[in-house]
Design an enzyme around this catalytic site. Structure first.
Site, PDB file in Angstrom:
ATOM      1  N   TYR D 264       0.842  -1.198   0.000  1.00 36.46           N
ATOM      2  CA  TYR D 264       0.000   0.000   0.000  1.00 36.46           C
ATOM      3  C   TYR D 264       0.874   1.244   0.000  1.00 36.46           C
ATOM      4  CZ  TYR D 264      -2.845   3.872   1.466  1.00 36.46           C
ATOM      5  OH  TYR D 264      -3.425   5.102   1.517  1.00 36.46           O
ATOM      6  N   ASP D 299      -6.986  -5.649  -1.984  1.00 37.03           N
ATOM      7  CA  ASP D 299      -8.192  -4.942  -2.371  1.00 37.03           C
ATOM      8  C   ASP D 299      -7.863  -3.585  -3.003  1.00 37.03           C
ATOM      9  OD1 ASP D 299      -7.657  -5.125   0.721  1.00 37.03           O
ATOM     10  OD2 ASP D 299      -8.251  -3.070   0.326  1.00 37.03           O
ATOM     11  N   LYS D 371      -9.699 -10.973   4.236  1.00 36.65           N
ATOM     12  CA  LYS D 371     -10.386  -9.700   4.512  1.00 36.65           C
ATOM     13  C   LYS D 371     -11.089  -9.256   3.247  1.00 36.65           C
ATOM     14  CE  LYS D 371      -8.164  -6.028   3.816  1.00 36.65           C
ATOM     15  NZ  LYS D 371      -7.463  -4.728   3.662  1.00 36.65           N
TER      16      LYS D 371
HETATM   17  C1  B12 Z   1      -9.588   4.913  -5.372  1.00 32.99           C
HETATM   18  C2  B12 Z   1      -9.742   5.365  -3.946  1.00 32.99           C
HETATM   19  C3  B12 Z   1      -8.619   5.351  -3.138  1.00 32.99           C
HETATM   20  C4  B12 Z   1      -7.249   4.896  -3.616  1.00 32.99           C
HETATM   21  C5  B12 Z   1      -6.607   6.102  -4.355  1.00 32.99           C
HETATM   22  C6  B12 Z   1      -5.597   5.664  -5.369  1.00 32.99           C
HETATM   23  C7  B12 Z   1      -5.274   6.732  -6.327  1.00 32.99           C
HETATM   24  N1  B12 Z   1      -4.077   6.662  -6.824  1.00 32.99           N
HETATM   25  O1  B12 Z   1      -6.056   7.618  -6.661  1.00 32.99           O
HETATM   26  C8  B12 Z   1      -6.568   4.529  -2.272  1.00 32.99           C
HETATM   27  C9  B12 Z   1      -6.842   3.060  -1.981  1.00 32.99           C
HETATM   28  C10 B12 Z   1      -5.121   4.811  -2.201  1.00 32.99           C
HETATM   29  C11 B12 Z   1      -7.387   5.362  -1.300  1.00 32.99           C
HETATM   30  C12 B12 Z   1      -6.952   5.700  -0.068  1.00 32.99           C
HETATM   31  C13 B12 Z   1      -7.690   6.499   0.834  1.00 32.99           C
HETATM   32  N2  B12 Z   1      -8.939   6.973   0.671  1.00 32.99           N
HETATM   33 CO1  B12 Z   1      -9.943   6.712  -0.914  1.00 32.99          CO
HETATM   34  N3  B12 Z   1     -11.191   6.237  -2.225  1.00 32.99           N
HETATM   35  C14 B12 Z   1     -11.016   5.778  -3.439  1.00 32.99           C
HETATM   36  C15 B12 Z   1     -12.383   5.592  -4.104  1.00 32.99           C
HETATM   37  C16 B12 Z   1     -12.748   4.142  -3.966  1.00 32.99           C
HETATM   38  C17 B12 Z   1     -12.502   5.970  -5.582  1.00 32.99           C
HETATM   39  C18 B12 Z   1     -12.028   7.345  -5.970  1.00 32.99           C
HETATM   40  C19 B12 Z   1     -11.846   7.386  -7.454  1.00 32.99           C
HETATM   41  O2  B12 Z   1     -10.789   7.026  -7.940  1.00 32.99           O
HETATM   42  N4  B12 Z   1     -12.898   7.763  -8.206  1.00 32.99           N
HETATM   43  C20 B12 Z   1     -12.865   7.790  -9.665  1.00 32.99           C
HETATM   44  C21 B12 Z   1     -12.495   9.186 -10.184  1.00 32.99           C
HETATM   45  C22 B12 Z   1     -12.417   9.182 -11.690  1.00 32.99           C
HETATM   46  O3  B12 Z   1     -13.517  10.045  -9.771  1.00 32.99           O
HETATM   47  P1  B12 Z   1     -13.221  11.509  -9.152  1.00 32.99           P
HETATM   48  O4  B12 Z   1     -11.990  11.493  -8.361  1.00 32.99           O
HETATM   49  O5  B12 Z   1     -14.452  12.026  -8.546  1.00 32.99           O
HETATM   50  O6  B12 Z   1     -12.893  12.362 -10.465  1.00 32.99           O
HETATM   51  C23 B12 Z   1     -13.868  12.818 -11.357  1.00 32.99           C
HETATM   52  C24 B12 Z   1     -14.429  14.182 -11.003  1.00 32.99           C
HETATM   53  O7  B12 Z   1     -14.509  14.425  -9.634  1.00 32.99           O
HETATM   54  C25 B12 Z   1     -13.607  15.163 -11.747  1.00 32.99           C
HETATM   55  N5  B12 Z   1     -12.337  15.608 -11.207  1.00 32.99           N
HETATM   56  C26 B12 Z   1     -11.592  15.136 -10.204  1.00 32.99           C
HETATM   57  N6  B12 Z   1     -10.493  15.871 -10.064  1.00 32.99           N
HETATM   58  C27 B12 Z   1     -10.516  16.820 -11.008  1.00 32.99           C
HETATM   59  C28 B12 Z   1      -9.647  17.868 -11.308  1.00 32.99           C
HETATM   60  C29 B12 Z   1      -9.965  18.730 -12.331  1.00 32.99           C
HETATM   61  C30 B12 Z   1      -9.053  19.846 -12.648  1.00 32.99           C
HETATM   62  C31 B12 Z   1     -11.139  18.568 -13.077  1.00 32.99           C
HETATM   63  C32 B12 Z   1     -11.468  19.460 -14.165  1.00 32.99           C
HETATM   64  C33 B12 Z   1     -12.000  17.530 -12.772  1.00 32.99           C
HETATM   65  C34 B12 Z   1     -11.687  16.673 -11.744  1.00 32.99           C
HETATM   66  O8  B12 Z   1     -13.363  14.450 -12.938  1.00 32.99           O
HETATM   67  C35 B12 Z   1     -13.177  13.049 -12.679  1.00 32.99           C
HETATM   68  C36 B12 Z   1     -13.764  12.267 -13.796  1.00 32.99           C
HETATM   69  O9  B12 Z   1     -15.136  12.540 -13.941  1.00 32.99           O
HETATM   70  C37 B12 Z   1     -13.280   6.534  -3.236  1.00 32.99           C
HETATM   71  C38 B12 Z   1     -14.751   6.135  -3.110  1.00 32.99           C
HETATM   72  C39 B12 Z   1     -15.536   6.658  -4.297  1.00 32.99           C
HETATM   73  N7  B12 Z   1     -16.360   5.842  -4.865  1.00 32.99           N
HETATM   74  O10 B12 Z   1     -15.398   7.812  -4.692  1.00 32.99           O
HETATM   75  C40 B12 Z   1     -12.562   6.523  -1.879  1.00 32.99           C
HETATM   76  C41 B12 Z   1     -12.610   7.795  -1.039  1.00 32.99           C
HETATM   77  C42 B12 Z   1     -12.419   8.979  -1.948  1.00 32.99           C
HETATM   78  N8  B12 Z   1     -11.445   7.622  -0.174  1.00 32.99           N
HETATM   79  C43 B12 Z   1     -11.624   8.157   1.003  1.00 32.99           C
HETATM   80  C44 B12 Z   1     -10.642   8.157   2.034  1.00 32.99           C
HETATM   81  C45 B12 Z   1     -11.066   8.772   3.354  1.00 32.99           C
HETATM   82  C46 B12 Z   1      -9.355   7.606   1.824  1.00 32.99           C
HETATM   83  C47 B12 Z   1      -8.249   7.592   2.882  1.00 32.99           C
HETATM   84  C48 B12 Z   1      -7.936   8.997   3.345  1.00 32.99           C
HETATM   85  C49 B12 Z   1      -8.690   6.653   4.040  1.00 32.99           C
HETATM   86  C50 B12 Z   1      -7.651   6.553   5.089  1.00 32.99           C
HETATM   87  N9  B12 Z   1      -7.622   7.454   6.020  1.00 32.99           N
HETATM   88  O11 B12 Z   1      -6.904   5.634   5.029  1.00 32.99           O
HETATM   89  C51 B12 Z   1      -7.093   6.859   2.134  1.00 32.99           C
HETATM   90  C52 B12 Z   1      -5.870   7.692   2.005  1.00 32.99           C
HETATM   91  C53 B12 Z   1      -5.842   8.574   0.777  1.00 32.99           C
HETATM   92  C54 B12 Z   1      -5.517  10.010   0.936  1.00 32.99           C
HETATM   93  N10 B12 Z   1      -5.099  10.508   2.041  1.00 32.99           N
HETATM   94  O12 B12 Z   1      -5.631  10.717  -0.015  1.00 32.99           O
HETATM   95  C55 B12 Z   1     -13.004   8.720   1.162  1.00 32.99           C
HETATM   96  C56 B12 Z   1     -13.034  10.245   1.154  1.00 32.99           C
HETATM   97  C57 B12 Z   1     -14.052  10.768   2.159  1.00 32.99           C
HETATM   98  C58 B12 Z   1     -14.118  12.233   2.150  1.00 32.99           C
HETATM   99  N11 B12 Z   1     -15.096  12.790   1.457  1.00 32.99           N
HETATM  100  O13 B12 Z   1     -13.307  12.870   2.758  1.00 32.99           O
HETATM  101  C59 B12 Z   1     -13.768   8.017  -0.001  1.00 32.99           C
HETATM  102  C60 B12 Z   1     -14.944   8.824  -0.560  1.00 32.99           C
HETATM  103  C61 B12 Z   1     -14.245   6.654   0.557  1.00 32.99           C
HETATM  104  C62 B12 Z   1     -15.153   6.790   1.753  1.00 32.99           C
HETATM  105  N12 B12 Z   1     -16.450   6.813   1.577  1.00 32.99           N
HETATM  106  O14 B12 Z   1     -14.698   6.896   2.866  1.00 32.99           O
HETATM  107  N13 B12 Z   1      -8.596   5.699  -1.819  1.00 32.99           N
HETATM  108  C1  LIG Z   2      -3.227  -1.267   3.499  1.00 34.92           C
HETATM  109  C2  LIG Z   2      -3.565   0.162   3.828  1.00 34.92           C
HETATM  110  N1  LIG Z   2      -2.779   0.864   4.638  1.00 34.92           N
HETATM  111  C3  LIG Z   2      -3.057   2.148   4.963  1.00 34.92           C
HETATM  112  C4  LIG Z   2      -4.177   2.811   4.502  1.00 34.92           C
HETATM  113  C5  LIG Z   2      -4.377   4.230   4.990  1.00 34.92           C
HETATM  114  O1  LIG Z   2      -3.703   5.186   4.337  1.00 34.92           O
HETATM  115  P1  LIG Z   2      -2.806   6.498   4.744  1.00 34.92           P
HETATM  116  O2  LIG Z   2      -2.295   6.379   6.096  1.00 34.92           O
HETATM  117  O3  LIG Z   2      -1.789   6.446   3.689  1.00 34.92           O
HETATM  118  O4  LIG Z   2      -3.685   7.694   4.556  1.00 34.92           O
HETATM  119  C6  LIG Z   2      -5.049   2.127   3.641  1.00 34.92           C
HETATM  120  C7  LIG Z   2      -6.230   2.830   3.078  1.00 34.92           C
HETATM  121  O5  LIG Z   2      -6.804   2.471   2.105  1.00 34.92           O
HETATM  122  C8  LIG Z   2      -4.722   0.765   3.309  1.00 34.92           C
HETATM  123  O6  LIG Z   2      -5.536   0.059   2.513  1.00 34.92           O
END
Ligand code: B12
Ligand SMILES: Cc1ncc(COP(=O)(O)O)c(C=O)c1O
Ligand code: B12
Ligand SMILES: Cc1ncc(COP(=O)(O)O)c(C=O)c1O
Lengths: 520, 251, 251, 520
Positions: D264, D299, D371
């Site tokens: 991760y 996952d 998990k």
């Molecule tokens: C993928 C994902 C991750 C991945 C991210 C990998 C990566 N490289 O991006 C991983 C597994 C790493 C991750 C981790 C975390 N995540 Co996350 N993750 C998601 C997830 C499942 C999907 C997001 C996504 O990729 N959507 C697809 C994209 C295409 O959609 P989008 O970002 O909205 O973008 C679209 C538009 O918004 C817009 N857009 C976006 N940006 C921009 C910029 C511009 C300029 C323009 C014009 C348009 C635009 O265009 C895009 C296309 O239409 C969401 C849940 C969900 N269904 O949204 C949670 C979610 C976003 N995650 C969340 C959280 C809390 C985290 C963590 C912080 C949890 C934690 N504490 O451990 C961690 C750490 C990440 C961090 N600190 O940033 C929360 C956020 C809650 C909130 N509102 O604050 C969500 C909503 C899940 C939840 N319900 O709790 N996550």
């Molecule tokens: C394996 C693992 N470690 C840590 C995190 C939390 O992330 P961070 O401390 O980087 O915000 C996640 C969240 O998706 C995770 O899946």
């Protein structure tokens, strides 16, 4: 049955069918020699009578009451209309109008020769039926042209009470993928011994089934279908005191499906058993003749009796309803037997029992489409809880290949659905039908497992029940609260006064014409 | 340190104390468009929500758009006032009710019930009155201290009132399930008016129930009490015996 | 006859025109009780709902109660005003954008983007910028008229601004996904302040996006535009080329 | 495997295991001969050092940096602490405090005899480990006394950012049947090369993992468990730059589960590969030793790569993670391998593919709890759509007998869940687990059907992938974006500067003591 997933015993199944046939024959005998005011009214309707008088009394009622009051109904209203046609040269509609205006007394006219009357009426009726059949042909062509959805068809209720609002809701249903829109009737229309006339906007829990309302819906949905290139079916209710009349109205307006089950009225609306069954017979004949699919009401039993305990009564009733429908000339492909997903939420392994029951119905009636109903009784104001139950319901529907499914909505436990609730329900259906598309093909049930055992037990109990009913007769069984935990006796109930014993020379052109082509 | 709830100014709680977040959903009869979204946001603003947000919207059919929203509610409620309001009723058990009735009323209590008007939903009134009762709790028929008449469903108000007068009922019990277009309000109102027209309002307890009947609504319509989902026969019985006892006491 | 919608006074539609029904749900930090139910009803009343109704409530843990409610909204919206407001943007296709950019801008458009702060969600900015794009639509990298720099995720605002200045960017694109406790608002605000502090606000288009970023919010924070769920690269590109063209035209 | 529902080829399965073993051994070799600042800090913690200085720098950091700055870390911090204990007679904590106060320079003390230092440190460390083990024994007794839930355990995240709010949310979770509460960390704690100190109330998207926060949660949940007679487990994250330290803190505070996966951090937080894998090794050793269940992070790949295409990489990673965990002494019963229900909603037959994948994981690792993670990537603001997906997710969980399930919530696509959202999610879980309780037992998959074929194909592709990785090595595979479509190179990334090459005489009492009892 050869490759039954449930390991059903074909011997038991045919014994059930045999008993049901016996029961249905008894019923036929018991209701024979009688007609009802509503059957006679539907004859007038199929001879072309429509409209209402200044007091809003429909002309079919005016005409039939007129004859009945004068003691003539034992010969059938067709006899009097036919005679009047010969004597006055007028059409049935003109005759009805004259009677209504007090200008004509049918029983006081000179009487033509019986054969001549019969011929005249048959000719008139045949022409009307031909008109209708022609319209159904066009409709079938339209359906083929626009393309038909594969089963399970998504059956969705609207129930605003206002036909114009129903149109709006129905369009939202169509847009979200609904295949059949059923306009639920205003509460207690069942109890009216006439069909209201004209467009209506003031119903409760549903919209009155009137011919004008049918037409408004039909036009709106045809327009939508043409615009969007997908045919949307319509459905309503042939239940209550006007079963056969509504069947005729539906036929005129090109409705594709009809809820058609006398038991509903008998059990839940306290309609007299005999009245209900006579009306049902003719009503189903009409539906059957025009290719309309009928929905039976076994699902209702599970709303008042426990779904686990009452399962055999549902299966038994399906066997009986199936035979009664056959007797009225409805082919299997048009018999959507009722069933429901109604086991209480906390029951351990409830999904397995539901699955067993749903699969059982499919295997017993492989050529019938089955009308599968959503969880409702145990649903409450927790919208998410209901939506989760609906998801598993949708799963069982697709996995067992039901013919049509009344969709569930999140607000099931509270409201007749708000416009968006059905859309949320349909999105759930779409998701599950697609995600589990081939699940039914994919899985087998463990030999002697919970599902097989449950299905076999339900079938065995249904068999016992059917044998008992074959002994005592259906009427006695109803009296003993066999269905839905409700008891009704044969010599009580609403509408009993509308039963008329037929006399020598009685004839009913609708029945005669339809029996000719009836299902063998 | 943990912050504690200020019960004199309670606001909704979602993620953090006092964040005020509320979820709402509704349809507007306007075409699916950015303008529709704007309309939803403005409407939420008018409802008094701060930072309203549309998290989902979709077209239902031409001219109709559905929204799921969140907003921050800034209104608050003084809960301390409500707590004192005696809302938390203590229900008696079946045995306690029998004893209480014997001691404080001292005669059979006569009740007449029905599902009225065109309503054919009888399961609710049956749950209250029939021996079988509800979820393993006896209906009033099973109580020594009650004499019950269950007229069933689809009973015209006039028939119910006549029966009540005939048997000298202590209470009339009405069930109403179909509520679309406020059908229940019409039916319930008509019954009270009939009882009043007969000059019997003072002699009888009037109680009603149904999934969308609340105590507040019942009182507004002139009933003594209303009962909703989750009611068991002993809840109703507790209310009746207490009410009768106090009437007996008051002379 | 069918009644028609009065677009100058739109209210929610559930079952019938103008019934105004809205569904809401929330938790109150009060113990599960009839008093809690009363509090929810009163609160809905304060939000301006008529006939509020609790259709479901349950205890979450000691002192916290969850409610599902319905109420009748009596506020209305004049939709005719919003319709005129130019909200219904017509987006150009990729080809149209290329042509438009050639004719009206006449040089490579330089954009720099990142997911900023501690945010590691890069899928959104990648969807906008990378060749692969989103749902079969190219990202800006695939456009002839754009030169793109995608700095990825977890990029400090200072790094993003420095890069933009270095390459003479026409637009800075920021993605923000983590919004809890308004983290995105802090991050987005900081970036604008930095650009302003550098005296470059006038030269650059600032656009941001993310699932909970709206155009309204973006503008409030000092951006030129904000984009939410459902955005495709050509939406963003349409906005940029039009904006640049009008700046070029304005001299 | 003998009665595989999927018809898996045992030969392919053991070839996969063989390749994974090879990969894990290579990794061990590649990280051998090195330690990291955080591994050393965890040694100080397990020698009893805690607290922070006036600038909030944790004493373990003060101590390790002190030694590192003076070039002494190649011998291991234990060496210097041991020496100081002998020379000053103080406890490790007192030593740390003195160093922090600037009163003591460890590298300037006289050096005792090596054997003596080693013995002193081992003795001290053994005593600490015994304390902790004793507390875990008590905890196991408590769990047995209060009764343990059957699998699948309901694993629920809280993420308010404020530990006191997390307590409230956790109680709601417990009340609704949650078995494991996981306090999600504040965003980007992964990137901190220290563990913050004290209770915290200001996190974003989660609450800082601090020892004080762990203690507050543990006390609150123990109190709830005693009051309600059901044991509630706690979980947190060993990821980022402090994997092994957090493992030690969790051990002190009696946490039952830990997310523990270097990948991760490597993929999504750009942490250096070698740093991550060294830290992970020690971190898993600690978890393994105390009986803590670790969750791996496969996952996550499905959140950035397509769930259908990436399935073989998930399976391959599970094989590798399984071996890496073994190498650190974690027994199967404590290895909860990651998997997720992440296929896009409109995919035809997605449920069948999910089912195949979930069943595959169970059959490949029958003694590991797994998990299983909910749909999140394709979820949006339509709460009902998400709830429907969660329902089918719950169905697959129970039907395939997963060990623990992270529950889905309706707001998954929008917020870290509101207090009631988890309760709605748990009600869905309850409903489905109960309704489909014995479904897994009950059904068989068609020979050569969609499900079997899919599982066999995924396994075959995973096999090809594993063979390739066994050739090139894991580092190269990561560079080639094999996992989650993300590419990272071995000589870049955060925390690389914290890797220290060990010198002659290096020793690590924690590793030595734990290896003795390690899993064979
Ligand atoms: C993928 C994902 C991750 C991945 C991210 C990998 C990566 N490289 O991006 C991983 C597994 C790493 C991750 C981790 C975390 N995540 Co996350 N993750 C998601 C997830 C499942 C999907 C997001 C996504 O990729 N959507 C697809 C994209 C295409 O959609 P989008 O970002 O909205 O973008 C679209 C538009 O918004 C817009 N857009 C976006 N940006 C921009 C910029 C511009 C300029 C323009 C014009 C348009 C635009 O265009 C895009 C296309 O239409 C969401 C849940 C969900 N269904 O949204 C949670 C979610 C976003 N995650 C969340 C959280 C809390 C985290 C963590 C912080 C949890 C934690 N504490 O451990 C961690 C750490 C990440 C961090 N600190 O940033 C929360 C956020 C809650 C909130 N509102 O604050 C969500 C909503 C899940 C939840 N319900 O709790 N996550
Ligand atoms: C394996 C693992 N470690 C840590 C995190 C939390 O992330 P961070 O401390 O980087 O915000 C996640 C969240 O998706 C995770 O899946
Ligand atoms: C069973 C049922 C039927 C059965 C009724 C059989 C019978 N003999 O009762 C049948 C199949 C006949 C039926 C028919 C119809 N139904 Co119906 N039916 C239901 C269903 C599934 C369950 C109701 C029920 O029995 N609940 C169990 C009982 C125990 O709960 P309860 O009534 O709330 O009673 C409790 C409390 O409210 C309280 N209580 C109730 N009464 C009283 C009285 C007193 C004095 C006291 C103290 C307490 C009390 O105590 C009870 C125990 O806790 C509901 C859906 C649902 N989940 O609620 C729809 C529902 C009630 N039906 C509905 C409708 C619209 C109809 C029809 C009108 C549809 C139509 N047009 O064809 C028809 C016709 C019926 C009519 N006109 O009355 C709607 C009502 C919508 C609305 N709010 O207006 C519902 C909500 C379904 C829906 N979502 O559309 N129905
Ligand atoms: C078979 C059948 N007929 C009719 C109805 C409608 O009822 P009514 O017209 O009695 O209000 C229902 C409703 O449940 C039904 O199931």
């Amino acid at each position: 049955m050869s490759n039954s997933k449930l390991g059903l015993d074909p011997g038991v199944v045919s014994a059930c069918r045999q008993a049901a046939r016996q029961i249905a024959e008894q019923v036929s005998e018991q209701v024979a020699g009688r007609t009802t005011v509503s059957v006679e009214r539907s004859v007038t309707r199929l001879l072309g009578v429509d409209g209402a008088d200044s007091l809003d009394v429909p002309l079919p009622n005016v005409l039939v009451d007129h004859v009945h009051d004068r003691g003539g109904l034992g010969r059938g209203v067709a006899y009097w209309i036919g005679n009047a046609m010969l004597q006055t040269g007028r059409t049935p509609q003109q005759i009805a109008e004259s009677v209504s205006a007090g200008e004509l007394v049918l029983t006081e006219l000179d009487l033509a020769e019986e054969r001549a009357i019969h011929t005249r009426v048959m000719e008139e009726c045949a022409a009307r039926l031909k008109d209708i059949s022609g319209r159904f042909e066009e409709r079938r062509a339209m359906r083929e042209r626009l393309g038909d959805s594969p089963a399970p068809l998504r059956y969705v209720l609207t129930a605003t009470g206002d036909v114009y609002e129903d149109v709006v809701h129905a369009k939202a249903v169509a847009e979200a993928g609904g295949d059949i829109v059923a306009v639920i009737r205003s509460t207690a229309q069942s109890l009216l011994d006439y069909v209201p006339y004209g467009p209506t906007t003031e119903g409760y829990g549903g919209t009155f089934a009137t011919q004008a309302n049918f037409r408004i819906m039909r036009e709106a949905m045809d327009e939508w279908s043409e615009q969007h290139g997908r045919y949307v079916r319509l459905s309503s209710f042939c239940s209550g005191l006007c079963m056969s009349e509504i069947a005729s109205m539906g036929a005129w307006e090109g409705f594709d499906n009809m809820v058609n089950d006398a038991l509903y009225g008998i059990l839940y609306r306290d309609i007299n058993i005999v009245r209900g069954l006579i009306d049902q017979r003719v009503s189903r004949m009409i539906n059957g003749y025009f290719g309309v699919v009928i929905n039976t009401g076994e699902d209702n039993y599970l709303r008042t009796a426990d779904a686990i305990e009452a399962a055999p009564s549902v299966t038994a009733s399906q066997f009986i309803n199936h035979q009664l429908a056959h007797e009225s000339g409805v082919p299997d492909s048009q018999i959507a037997l009722g069933d429901a997903f109604e086991i209480d939420v906390p029951v351990r392994n409830s999904l397995l029992y539901q699955w067993a029951q749903a699969q059982l119905t499919r295997e017993l009636f492989p050529d019938c489409p089955v009308k599968y109903m959503p969880p409702t009784r145990h649903m409450d104001g927790n919208l998410f809880r209901t939506h989760a139950s609906d998801t598993l319901f949708n799963l069982v529907t697709i996995a067992t290949g039901q013919g049509l499914q009344t969709i569930g909505v999140p607000t099931e436990g509270i409201f007749t659905p708000h416009i968006h609730d059905r859309v949320l329900g349909l999105q759930n259906v779409d998701y599950v039908f697609n995600a589990a598309h081939d699940l039914g093909e994919e899985i087998e049930f463990k030999q002697g497992g919970v599902i097989q055992t449950r299905a076999q037990e339900v079938l065995a109990s249904a068999h016992v029940l059917l044998e008992r009913i074959a002994q005592t007769g259906l009427f006695r069984a109803i009296e003993q609260a066999t269905f839905g935990d409700v008891s009704r006796s044969v010599d009580a109930g609403r509408g009993i006064e509308g039963i008329v014993t037929v006399e020598e020379g009685y004839f009913n052109p609708v029945v005669e014409l339809m029996r000719e082509v009836s299902y063998a | 340190m943990p912050r504690s709830v200020d019960l004199t100014a309670v606001v909704p709680y979602a993620d953090h104390l006092d964040d005020g977040l509320v979820q709402l959903s509704f349809t507007l009869p306007v075409p699916y468009s950015l303008a529709a979204r704007k309309a939803a946001l403005e409407l939420a603003g008018k409802m008094g929500f701060e930072d309203p947000e549309v998290v989902h919207y979709q077209q239902l059919t031409d001219g109709y758009t559905y929204f799921v929203m969140y907003g921050r509610c800034v209104q608050s409620i003084d809960f301390t006032e409500l707590q004192g309001d005696g809302f938390d009723i203590e229900y008696m058990s079946e045995e306690e009710i029998e004893r209480f009735a014997e001691e404080q009323v001292g005669r059979a209590i006569v009740v007449v019930g029905a599902s009225t008007g065109s309503d054919t939903h009888s399961v609710g009134i049956d749950a209250m009155l029939n021996l079988k009762g509800y979820h393993g709790h006896h209906g009033l028929e099973g109580y020594r201290s009650f004499r019950t008449y269950n007229l069933g469903s689809q009973v015209p108000n006039s028939v119910l009132v006549a029966k009540a007068i005939e048997v000298g009922a202590d209470a009339i019990l009405v069930s109403q399930t179909v509520t679309q277009q406020n059908l229940h309000v019409h039916n319930l109102t008509e019954l009270v008016e009939m009882v009043e027209a007969e000059g019997r309002r003072g002699e009888m307890i009037l109680a009603c129930g149904g999934p969308r009947v609340s105590n507040e609504l019942a009182k507004e319509l002139g009933y003594d009490a209303g009962f909703s989902k989750g009611t068991y026969p002993h809840h109703l019985a507790t209310f009746i015996v207490r009410e009768l006892a106090s009437r007996v006491a008051a002379g």
